[in-house]
Design a protein around this motif. Structure first.
Motif, PDB file in Angstrom:
ATOM      1  N   PHE A 186       6.027  -0.621   7.662  1.00 13.08           N
ATOM      2  CA  PHE A 186       6.328   0.613   6.888  1.00 13.08           C
ATOM      3  C   PHE A 186       7.702   0.895   6.561  1.00 13.08           C
ATOM      4  O   PHE A 186       8.529   0.461   7.408  1.00 13.08           O
ATOM      5  CB  PHE A 186       5.631   1.786   7.790  1.00 13.08           C
ATOM      6  N   GLY A 187       8.109   1.700   5.274  1.00 13.17           N
ATOM      7  CA  GLY A 187       9.176   2.002   5.173  1.00 13.17           C
ATOM      8  C   GLY A 187       9.387   3.435   6.015  1.00 13.17           C
ATOM      9  O   GLY A 187       8.116   3.952   6.573  1.00 13.17           O
ATOM     10  N   PHE A 189       0.786   5.559   1.141  1.00 13.60           N
ATOM     11  CA  PHE A 189      -0.315   6.453   1.798  1.00 13.60           C
ATOM     12  C   PHE A 189       0.621   7.670   1.800  1.00 13.60           C
ATOM     13  O   PHE A 189       1.681   7.761   1.437  1.00 13.60           O
ATOM     14  CB  PHE A 189      -0.105   5.835   3.443  1.00 13.60           C
ATOM     15  N   PHE A 223      -2.849   4.017  -3.102  1.00 14.78           N
ATOM     16  CA  PHE A 223      -3.024   2.613  -3.802  1.00 14.78           C
ATOM     17  C   PHE A 223      -2.708   1.395  -3.001  1.00 14.78           C
ATOM     18  O   PHE A 223      -1.841   1.443  -2.157  1.00 14.78           O
ATOM     19  CB  PHE A 223      -1.985   2.858  -5.039  1.00 14.78           C
ATOM     20  N   TYR A 224      -3.576   0.411  -3.478  1.00 18.36           N
ATOM     21  CA  TYR A 224      -3.235  -0.835  -2.882  1.00 18.36           C
ATOM     22  C   TYR A 224      -2.898  -1.532  -4.176  1.00 18.36           C
ATOM     23  O   TYR A 224      -3.529  -1.797  -5.231  1.00 18.36           O
ATOM     24  CB  TYR A 224      -4.492  -1.452  -2.498  1.00 18.36           C
ATOM     25  N   PHE A 277       4.393   7.220   2.464  1.00 19.24           N
ATOM     26  CA  PHE A 277       4.789   5.758   2.976  1.00 19.24           C
ATOM     27  C   PHE A 277       4.235   4.752   2.092  1.00 19.24           C
ATOM     28  O   PHE A 277       3.314   4.711   1.718  1.00 19.24           O
ATOM     29  CB  PHE A 277       4.048   5.605   4.363  1.00 19.24           C
ATOM     30  N   GLN A 279       0.614  11.037   4.281  1.00 19.05           N
ATOM     31  CA  GLN A 279       0.193  11.440   5.479  1.00 19.05           C
ATOM     32  C   GLN A 279       0.252  12.957   5.439  1.00 19.05           C
ATOM     33  O   GLN A 279       1.484  13.478   5.264  1.00 19.05           O
ATOM     34  CB  GLN A 279       0.991  10.910   6.532  1.00 19.05           C
ATOM     35  N   GLY A 333      -1.885  14.504  10.170  1.00 16.67           N
ATOM     36  CA  GLY A 333      -1.360  13.099  10.817  1.00 16.67           C
ATOM     37  C   GLY A 333      -2.101  12.068  10.131  1.00 16.67           C
ATOM     38  O   GLY A 333      -2.119  10.860  10.271  1.00 16.67           O
ATOM     39  N   GLN A 334      -3.479  12.550   9.354  1.00 16.69           N
ATOM     40  CA  GLN A 334      -4.382  11.938   8.714  1.00 16.69           C
ATOM     41  C   GLN A 334      -3.494  10.751   7.496  1.00 16.69           C
ATOM     42  O   GLN A 334      -2.990  11.273   6.595  1.00 16.69           O
ATOM     43  CB  GLN A 334      -5.416  12.336   8.097  1.00 16.69           C
ATOM     44  N   LEU A 335      -3.691   9.606   7.689  1.00 16.46           N
ATOM     45  CA  LEU A 335      -2.869   8.607   6.685  1.00 16.46           C
ATOM     46  C   LEU A 335      -3.920   7.967   5.623  1.00 16.46           C
ATOM     47  O   LEU A 335      -5.052   7.696   5.971  1.00 16.46           O
ATOM     48  CB  LEU A 335      -2.553   7.172   7.104  1.00 16.46           C
ATOM     49  N   ASN A 394      -4.996   6.442   2.183  1.00 15.00           N
ATOM     50  CA  ASN A 394      -4.919   5.544   1.037  1.00 15.00           C
ATOM     51  C   ASN A 394      -4.728   6.180  -0.341  1.00 15.00           C
ATOM     52  O   ASN A 394      -5.866   6.508  -0.745  1.00 15.00           O
ATOM     53  CB  ASN A 394      -5.760   4.453   1.265  1.00 15.00           C
ATOM     54  N   GLN A 443       0.714  -1.390  -0.021  1.00 10.32           N
ATOM     55  CA  GLN A 443      -0.036   0.107  -0.072  1.00 10.32           C
ATOM     56  C   GLN A 443       0.787   1.340  -0.046  1.00 10.32           C
ATOM     57  O   GLN A 443       1.983   1.294   0.652  1.00 10.32           O
ATOM     58  CB  GLN A 443      -0.881  -0.179   1.283  1.00 10.32           C
TER      59      GLN A 443
END
Lengths: 114, 110
Positions: free
Chosen positions: B100-101, B35, B47-48, B86, B37, B41-43, B45, B33
């Motif tokens: 996570f990276g 993300f 792409f999956y 991320f 941010q 602070g909202q992550l 989405n 995935q």
């Protein structure tokens, strides 16, 4: 609708307080997660609930106590926290806790421990 | 456990520029995935994408699972693209634990 909600948005608590964070989703997901994110770091997993049962606890101190009262709701009970526990706490959900399913995150609760 | 590396760590862009973010992972993955941010602070989405290519407006992503990397393309960047990007992966034995990276901090200037 792919929404995960979290309350409160901000929380300031003393080291002797007891408080709770709340997370809710109405997507019919059966897996819910708590992540902790320190400043300038990626999120780190704390707990995984699968079908309302705790399936992963990433060696989190007992001052953090998760609870999953039903399939839509996830709580994180906090007591006797330390200043280093100040962080952004993120809740997430997915259809099930396995590969092949996307995780969706809530907006987070920014916690400050004084 | 699986290692996830993102590059570059920081990126400063002028509005309208294009960019490519990279995510390398050390083992086979079943979920990947991307993300964004935002500063609050909202992550979000993006792409999956465990494999293949997807596009959503000015953003697109490609994952080459056999070579263990994924790319996120931002075209015609806007100031609202600023934030941390991320990449996060799952393997079959992860049981839902997204790895996570470290993220790429993107700043888009007017």
């Amino acid at each position: 609708d792919t929404e995960v909600t979290q309350t409160p948005k901000h929380l300031v608590m003393g080291m002797t307080n007891k408080k709770s964070l709340k997370c809710e989703q109405h997507m019919g997901h059966r897996a819910m997660y708590w992540y902790k994110q320190k400043a300038k770091k990626p999120p780190e997993l704390m707990f995984v609930y699968s079908y309302e049962k705790l399936s992963i606890n990433e060696s989190v101190p007992s001052r953090f106590s998760p609870e999953c009262p039903n399939s839509s709701l996830l709580n994180l009970h906090l007591h006797a926290l330390q200043p280093e526990d100040s962080a952004l706490y993120l809740c997430a959900s997915s259809q099930v806790a396995t590969v092949g399913y996307e995780q969706y995150f809530g907006p987070g609760t920014r916690l400050t421990v004084t | 456990g699986i290692q996830v590396e993102q590059s570059p760590p920081d990126l400063i862009l002028q509005e309208g520029a294009n960019s490519t973010l990279r995510c390398n992972f050390s083992d086979s993955v079943n979920n990947l995935q991307w993300f964004h941010q935002n500063p609050w602070g909202q992550l979000i989405n993006l792409f999956y994408i465990p494999s293949g290519t997807k596009q959503n407006g000015r953003l697109s992503a490609t994952t080459v699972a056999t070579e263990r990397y994924s790319l996120l393309y931002i075209s015609s960047s806007q100031t609202t693209d600023s934030g941390v990007y991320f990449c996060a992966v799952l393997t079959t034995d992860s049981w839902g634990k997204l790895q996570f990276g470290a993220g790429t901090q993107v700043v888009v200037t007017p």
